[in-house]
Design an enzyme around this catalytic site. Structure first.
Site, mmCIF file in Angstrom:
data_model
loop_
_atom_site.group_PDB
_atom_site.id
_atom_site.type_symbol
_atom_site.label_atom_id
_atom_site.label_comp_id
_atom_site.label_asym_id
_atom_site.label_seq_id
_atom_site.Cartn_x
_atom_site.Cartn_y
_atom_site.Cartn_z
ATOM 1 N N HIS A 271 -0.622 5.772 -50.334
ATOM 2 C CA HIS A 271 -0.204 4.901 -51.439
ATOM 3 C C HIS A 271 0.219 3.527 -50.928
ATOM 4 O O HIS A 271 -0.272 2.491 -51.404
ATOM 5 C CB HIS A 271 0.958 5.571 -52.177
ATOM 6 C CG HIS A 271 1.442 4.819 -53.369
ATOM 7 N ND1 HIS A 271 1.045 5.117 -54.651
ATOM 8 C CD2 HIS A 271 2.296 3.766 -53.488
ATOM 9 C CE1 HIS A 271 1.634 4.289 -55.507
ATOM 10 N NE2 HIS A 271 2.408 3.461 -54.815
ATOM 11 N N GLU A 272 1.129 3.513 -49.961
ATOM 12 C CA GLU A 272 1.643 2.232 -49.473
ATOM 13 C C GLU A 272 0.570 1.448 -48.719
ATOM 14 O O GLU A 272 0.577 0.209 -48.732
ATOM 15 C CB GLU A 272 2.877 2.451 -48.590
ATOM 16 C CG GLU A 272 4.049 3.128 -49.287
ATOM 17 C CD GLU A 272 4.480 2.434 -50.566
ATOM 18 O OE1 GLU A 272 4.262 1.205 -50.693
ATOM 19 O OE2 GLU A 272 5.022 3.115 -51.457
ATOM 20 N N HIS A 275 -1.313 -0.579 -51.191
ATOM 21 C CA HIS A 275 -0.579 -1.821 -51.467
ATOM 22 C C HIS A 275 -0.843 -2.852 -50.372
ATOM 23 O O HIS A 275 -1.127 -4.024 -50.648
ATOM 24 C CB HIS A 275 0.930 -1.540 -51.510
ATOM 25 C CG HIS A 275 1.440 -1.028 -52.814
ATOM 26 N ND1 HIS A 275 1.253 -1.686 -54.008
ATOM 27 C CD2 HIS A 275 2.171 0.075 -53.121
ATOM 28 C CE1 HIS A 275 1.842 -1.018 -54.991
ATOM 29 N NE2 HIS A 275 2.406 0.065 -54.473
ATOM 30 N N GLU A 304 -0.236 -1.921 -58.164
ATOM 31 C CA GLU A 304 -0.098 -0.460 -58.229
ATOM 32 C C GLU A 304 -1.444 0.223 -58.385
ATOM 33 O O GLU A 304 -1.664 1.315 -57.861
ATOM 34 C CB GLU A 304 0.836 -0.091 -59.386
ATOM 35 C CG GLU A 304 1.331 1.344 -59.351
ATOM 36 C CD GLU A 304 2.198 1.656 -58.139
ATOM 37 O OE1 GLU A 304 2.337 2.858 -57.835
ATOM 38 O OE2 GLU A 304 2.731 0.729 -57.516
#
Length: 509
Positions: A271-272, A275, A304
């Site tokens: 997820h990060e 980003h 996101e």
């Protein structure tokens, strides 16, 4: 300086502003990863000082003269990007000029104090330890909204509500009316899918967990396969995973290992990294981009959508499950799944839970709806802060059918309110919708994501995003980006279609 054009002087001013902001970000990163708890008070003063200096740079008479000079130099024939950058800068100046410098400093200090109070309150599962800090942050943000109100309006000229004003830095041009159109349908869409997921076959045939070194090794291997470069990237640990850009070649992410949740760090890393890849792909060269506004991220919802693409479309995909099943089996020392399909089901546990950051793709939107409704109640509805734990628990029961046993797993679980970030949460759910609609367009052009991943086409997927999404920067807002890339207005329907298809495949053999 006198021999330079106003545009050149303005660019030099913006570059120093970026440098100052990156120092602020560096202190924030340290605060979340390595700073000893006793340093919180001094760090609050440091951050307050920098916030005030940044505010001064963005509102000073000298800066206003630079903007006026640049506008005088601007001709109708000048590139459209120059006109757009000037509009964005003037809009931000109008906002910053409305803010009392004392309020800016007070907010920065209250954020640092709030974060420290939240950490202790969460550790001790005692909301009352955090309540005074939250009350202070709400009061300061409401004062901020009041100061900004004269320069904030909807596209039709109608005034923005206090919550809408506070949401603008995260989601430019957002309104409660738009959110009603995009997010409220999730109330009807998601609960039946959650109920359907209850009949899915089990994943692992026994409980299992991985020690921290094993999880760290798997996370590092995932990042290595997705282009992590140690010379410009760093991964650290923090209580709440996040991504942070400290400079044009300095990209940081953090993760955490959660006992009893061996997929948590792995998926948080995916997820990060999504980003961070978006930040790394923003336009940073050319005369109209960095350090100009156009070189910044479109919005937090678009941000996101990129992290969710890597977490869910890639990290939780069936093709990735086939790829990583042997590696998790080797790390564990035994195969508790039997095959990659069961491992995939374990990677996608779809059930109502207490924690947003550990939530599956189906229940996640309901977590965000709760936070959005509570924010409106706190910021605009007059709900006393003391009633938050009870309202939170009641909302969890109504939306997800679960009730927290304590404050730590309830209203203290998220860091955002400890920093006064009201208006942020809807971007998370919008990210799911945007990711689904962009993915639909990607698949129409390149073919199914699962097929590409099965052929080790991760880089091809990343290249599509680099070509179609990252370069847009702030030339558009979130809704405009979706329409420009996909050819149609943002809707919840692609997200619903994706979830229904995934549930069908998870139920298969």
């Amino acid at each position: 300086m006198s021999g330079q054009s106003a545009w050149a002087q303005l660019k030099a001013h913006l570059r120093v502003t970026q440098l100052t902001g990156s120092i602020h970000s560096t202190l924030y990163f340290d605060q979340n990863t390595a700073m000893p708890a006793a340093a919180a008070g001094w760090r609050g003063e440091q951050l307050a000082l920098l916030a005030q200096q940044l505010h001064e740079r963005q509102t000073s008479a000298a800066y206003q003269e630079l903007l006026a000079g640049a506008e005088q130099e601007l001709t109708p024939e000048a590139p459209a990007e120059q006109h757009h950058n000037l509009r964005l800068l003037k809009r931000e100046l109008a906002r910053q000029s409305r803010l009392d410098p004392a309020l800016v400093g007070a907010l920065a200090q209250a954020q640092a104090e709030g974060y420290s109070c939240w950490q202790e309150a969460k550790q001790r599962s005692n909301f009352q330890l955090f309540a005074p800090a939250l009350e202070k942050l709400i009061a300061l943000r409401l004062e901020q909204a009041q100061q900004l109100a004269p320069v904030e309006a909807q596209a039709d000229g109608s005034p923005r509500s206090p919550w809408e004003i506070l949401a603008q830095p995260f989601e430019p041009d957002i309104s409660q009316q738009q959110l009603a159109q995009w997010l409220l349908p999730l109330r009807d869409l998601l609960p039946p899918l959650l109920e359907q997921a209850r009949s899915l076959p089990a994943g692992s045939n026994e409980p299992w967990d991985l020690c921290e070194p094993q999880q760290e090794e798997l996370c590092s291997a995932l990042l290595e396969g997705w282009g992590f470069k140690a010379e410009r990237c760093l991964r650290a640990r923090s209580p709440h995973p996040f991504s942070c850009t400290l400079g044009p070649d300095d990209f940081r992410i953090t993760t955490r290992v959660v006992a009893g949740q061996p997929f948590s760090a792995f998926l948080a890393t995916a997820h990060e990294w999504g980003h961070s890849l978006y930040e790394q792909g923003l336009p940073r060269s050319g005369e109209h981009w960095f350090p100009w506004p156009l070189g910044e991220a479109t919005s937090m919802a678009v941000h996101e959508s990129q992290s969710l693409f890597y977490e869910n479309r890639l990290g939780r995909s069936q093709a990735m499950a086939r790829r990583w099943h042997p590696r998790f089996t080797a790390a564990l020392g035994r195969d508790v799944w039997g095959d990659a399909q069961a491992f995939w089901r374990d990677l996608n546990p779809i059930r109502a839970g207490l924690t947003r950051v550990e939530a599956d793709e189906v229940s996640y939107g309901l977590h965000v709806l709760l936070r959005y409704e509570l924010e409106l109640a706190l910021v605009e509805g007059g709900m006393p802060v003391a009633e938050l734990p009870e309202a939170w628990n009641r909302g969890m029961q109504e939306l997800l059918g679960v009730k927290p046993a304590n404050d730590a797993e309830g209203c203290l679980q998220d860091v955002h309110w400890s920093e006064g970030l009201f208006g942020y949460f809807p971007s998370y759910a919008l990210g799911h919708l945007i990711s689904a609609q962009l993915s639909e367009t990607l698949e129409a052009e390149l073919g199914p994501i699962e097929t590409l991943l099965a052929a080790d086409g991760d880089a091809q997927l990343g290249a599509w995003l680099q070509q179609r999404v990252y370069p847009l920067g702030r030339s558009v807002n979130g809704a405009e980006l979706v329409e420009q890339v996909s050819g149609r207005a943002l809707s919840h329907e692609p997200f619903g279609h994706y979830l229904r298809q995934k549930l069908e495949r998870l139920a298969g053999g």
